[in-house]
Design an enzyme around this catalytic site. Structure first.
Site, PDB file in Angstrom:
ATOM      1  N   ASP A 171       0.506  -5.196 -11.843  1.00  0.00           N
ATOM      2  CA  ASP A 171       0.795  -3.824 -11.429  1.00  0.00           C
ATOM      3  C   ASP A 171      -0.454  -3.229 -10.792  1.00  0.00           C
ATOM      4  O   ASP A 171      -1.551  -3.806 -10.881  1.00  0.00           O
ATOM      5  CB  ASP A 171       1.239  -2.976 -12.621  1.00  0.00           C
ATOM      6  CG  ASP A 171       1.767  -1.602 -12.203  1.00  0.00           C
ATOM      7  OD1 ASP A 171       2.209  -1.454 -11.046  1.00  0.00           O
ATOM      8  OD2 ASP A 171       1.727  -0.676 -13.032  1.00  0.00           O
ATOM      9  N   SER A 172      -0.268  -2.067 -10.162  1.00  0.00           N
ATOM     10  CA  SER A 172      -1.409  -1.379  -9.565  1.00  0.00           C
ATOM     11  C   SER A 172      -2.280  -0.743 -10.640  1.00  0.00           C
ATOM     12  O   SER A 172      -3.487  -0.574 -10.455  1.00  0.00           O
ATOM     13  CB  SER A 172      -0.918  -0.295  -8.602  1.00  0.00           C
ATOM     14  OG  SER A 172      -0.075   0.619  -9.286  1.00  0.00           O
ATOM     15  N   CYS A 227       5.740  -3.482 -10.394  1.00  0.00           N
ATOM     16  CA  CYS A 227       5.397  -2.346  -9.541  1.00  0.00           C
ATOM     17  C   CYS A 227       6.460  -2.230  -8.458  1.00  0.00           C
ATOM     18  O   CYS A 227       6.668  -3.179  -7.696  1.00  0.00           O
ATOM     19  CB  CYS A 227       4.015  -2.567  -8.911  1.00  0.00           C
ATOM     20  SG  CYS A 227       3.544  -1.342  -7.678  1.00  0.00           S
ATOM     21  N   GLU A 286      -1.488   7.397 -16.069  1.00  0.00           N
ATOM     22  CA  GLU A 286      -2.749   6.694 -16.320  1.00  0.00           C
ATOM     23  C   GLU A 286      -3.600   7.489 -17.315  1.00  0.00           C
ATOM     24  O   GLU A 286      -4.180   6.923 -18.248  1.00  0.00           O
ATOM     25  CB  GLU A 286      -3.510   6.503 -15.010  1.00  0.00           C
ATOM     26  CG  GLU A 286      -2.905   5.487 -14.057  1.00  0.00           C
ATOM     27  CD  GLU A 286      -3.316   4.054 -14.356  1.00  0.00           C
ATOM     28  OE1 GLU A 286      -4.457   3.851 -14.834  1.00  0.00           O
ATOM     29  OE2 GLU A 286      -2.510   3.147 -14.122  1.00  0.00           O
ATOM     30  N   CYS A 313       9.285   4.062 -10.682  1.00  0.00           N
ATOM     31  CA  CYS A 313       7.899   3.582 -10.757  1.00  0.00           C
ATOM     32  C   CYS A 313       7.649   3.224 -12.208  1.00  0.00           C
ATOM     33  O   CYS A 313       8.032   3.973 -13.114  1.00  0.00           O
ATOM     34  CB  CYS A 313       6.926   4.669 -10.299  1.00  0.00           C
ATOM     35  SG  CYS A 313       5.174   4.286 -10.591  1.00  0.00           S
ATOM     36  N   HIS A 321       5.112   3.393 -13.925  1.00  0.00           N
ATOM     37  CA  HIS A 321       4.287   4.378 -14.627  1.00  0.00           C
ATOM     38  C   HIS A 321       5.132   5.471 -15.284  1.00  0.00           C
ATOM     39  O   HIS A 321       4.741   6.034 -16.312  1.00  0.00           O
ATOM     40  CB  HIS A 321       3.312   5.043 -13.655  1.00  0.00           C
ATOM     41  CG  HIS A 321       2.079   4.258 -13.372  1.00  0.00           C
ATOM     42  ND1 HIS A 321       2.057   3.247 -12.439  1.00  0.00           N
ATOM     43  CD2 HIS A 321       0.823   4.328 -13.880  1.00  0.00           C
ATOM     44  CE1 HIS A 321       0.839   2.736 -12.386  1.00  0.00           C
ATOM     45  NE2 HIS A 321       0.073   3.369 -13.240  1.00  0.00           N
TER      46      HIS A 321
END
Length: 268
Positions: free
Chosen positions: A9-10, A73, A151, A183, A185
Site C-alpha cells: 500500500d501507499s 490500494c 495515517e 480507499c 485507509h
C-alpha cells in the site's frame, strides 16, 4: 518468509486489508510493504505511481519469496494489476471499490463512492459504475485529506472531528443511503465516518472480499499455514527515511516483529 503474503500500500491503509486476511489466515507469514515516502498515491501522476510501485512490489516479491501479492490500494490497483500479472508468476490480488454490492443493497438506488482523487478519475471506476450500478445514482467524492487523517489516527493522534465533518459535508448534504469506502485507509476511520454521517447510511468496503480471494488462491497453491503455526513472521517495510514512534508502536501492537526501512541492496 518463503510462501508469505506480500501486502502493498501507499501507507498504512492496507492494515485494514491485513486485518481481514488475518481473520481467515491467522498463522500465515506476511510482509507489509508501504510506500509512505510518496504518500498519498491519489495525488501522484499515473506514470510515477506505476513505475515506483511496480518496481517495489517485484523487488520484495523476490526477496520474501512471496506466494501471493495483494495490492491493498485502490489508486494503485486501478493502474498496475495488468503490469504486475505480466511481470510476476504468482497470483496478484487487487482492491476495487465495492460498487457492485453497494448497488445491490441500496434501497434508494442512490449510492456514493468516497475515494482518493486518483481513484475517482480512473476510467476503471467509471467502468465499474456502468457495469454494476447503471440503475443507481452514483455520487463521487474525492479526498486525499482523509488518507492523512487515517495515517495520523494509526500513529496515535486524535482524529480531528471538526475537519472530518467539513470533509464529509457534501455527503451529508446528499440523499444517498450507501457509501463505498474506496480507499483502504478509510475503514480505519469507519467509526468516525459513521458518527458524522449517522446510522442511516451504510458503509461498505472490499476487505472481506479480498481476504476470501487470498484464502481461495493460497488453498489452490497448497501453501497455507494454519492457525496452529505459532511462529508466524510479520515484517513491515517502509520507504521513508523514518516513521514516527507512534506508528512504530502501533505496528508492534499489530504483531510486526520486524519493522525496517526499504533497503534495495539488502536481499534477505
Amino acid at each position: 518468509m518463503s510462501g508469505s503474503i506480500l501486502i502493498f500500500d501507499s501507507g498504512i491503509g492496507g492494515l485494514s486489508i491485513l486485518a481481514e486476511i488475518r481473520k481467515v489466515l491467522p498463522g500465515h507469514d506476511c510482509c507489509y510493504l508501504f510506500d509512505n515516502a510518496r504518500l498519498p498515491y491519489g495525488e501522484l501522476e499515473e506514470s510515477e505511481l506505476i513505475q515506483g510501485s511496480v518496481s517495489l512490489i517485484c523487488e520484495y516479491a523476490l526477496q520474501v519469496k512471496a506466494a501471493i501479492v495483494v495490492v491493498a490500494c485502490n489508486s494503485a490497483s486501478t493502474l498496475i494489476l495488468p503490469i504486475l500479472r505480466q511481470r510476476l508468476t504468482i497470483p496478484v490480488v487487487g482492491v476495487v471499490p465495492a460498487i457492485k454490492p453497494a448497488a445491490k443493497i441500496s434501497k434508494l438506488r442512490h449510492i456514493g463512492l468516497l475515494a482518493t482523487p486518483g481513484t475517482i478519475r480512473r476510467a476503471y471506476t467509471q467502468e465499474l459504475i456502468q457495469a454494476f450500478a447503471e440503475d443507481c445514482q452514483v455520487d463521487l467524492f474525492g479526498s486525499s485529506e482523509l488518507v492523512m487523517l487515517a495515517e495520523a489516527k494509526l500513529a496515535g493522534e486524535t482524529v480531528d472531528m471538526a475537519k472530518l465533518n467539513c470533509l464529509l459535508a457534501p455527503i451529508q448534504d446528499s440523499a444517498l443511503d450507501t457509501i463505498v469506502l474506496g480507499c483502504t485507509h478509510f475503514p480505519i476511520l469507519a467509526t468516525e465516518i459513521q458518527q458524522v454521517l449517522g446510522r442511516g447510511i451504510t458503509l461498505l468496503d472490499s476487505g472481506q472480499a479480498v481476504a476470501d480471494r487470498v484464502m481461495f488462491l493460497l488453498k489452490d497453491l497448497e501453501v497455507i499455514k494454519g492457525a496452529g503455526h505459532t511462529d508466524a513472521n510479520y515484517r513491515a517495510v517502509y520507504t521513508s527515511a523514518s516513521i514516527t514512534e507512534g506508528l512504530r508502536e502501533r505496528l508492534v501492537e499489530e504483531g510486526f516483529n520486524t519493522i525496517e526501512p526499504h533497503s534495495p541492496t539488502c536481499l534477505r
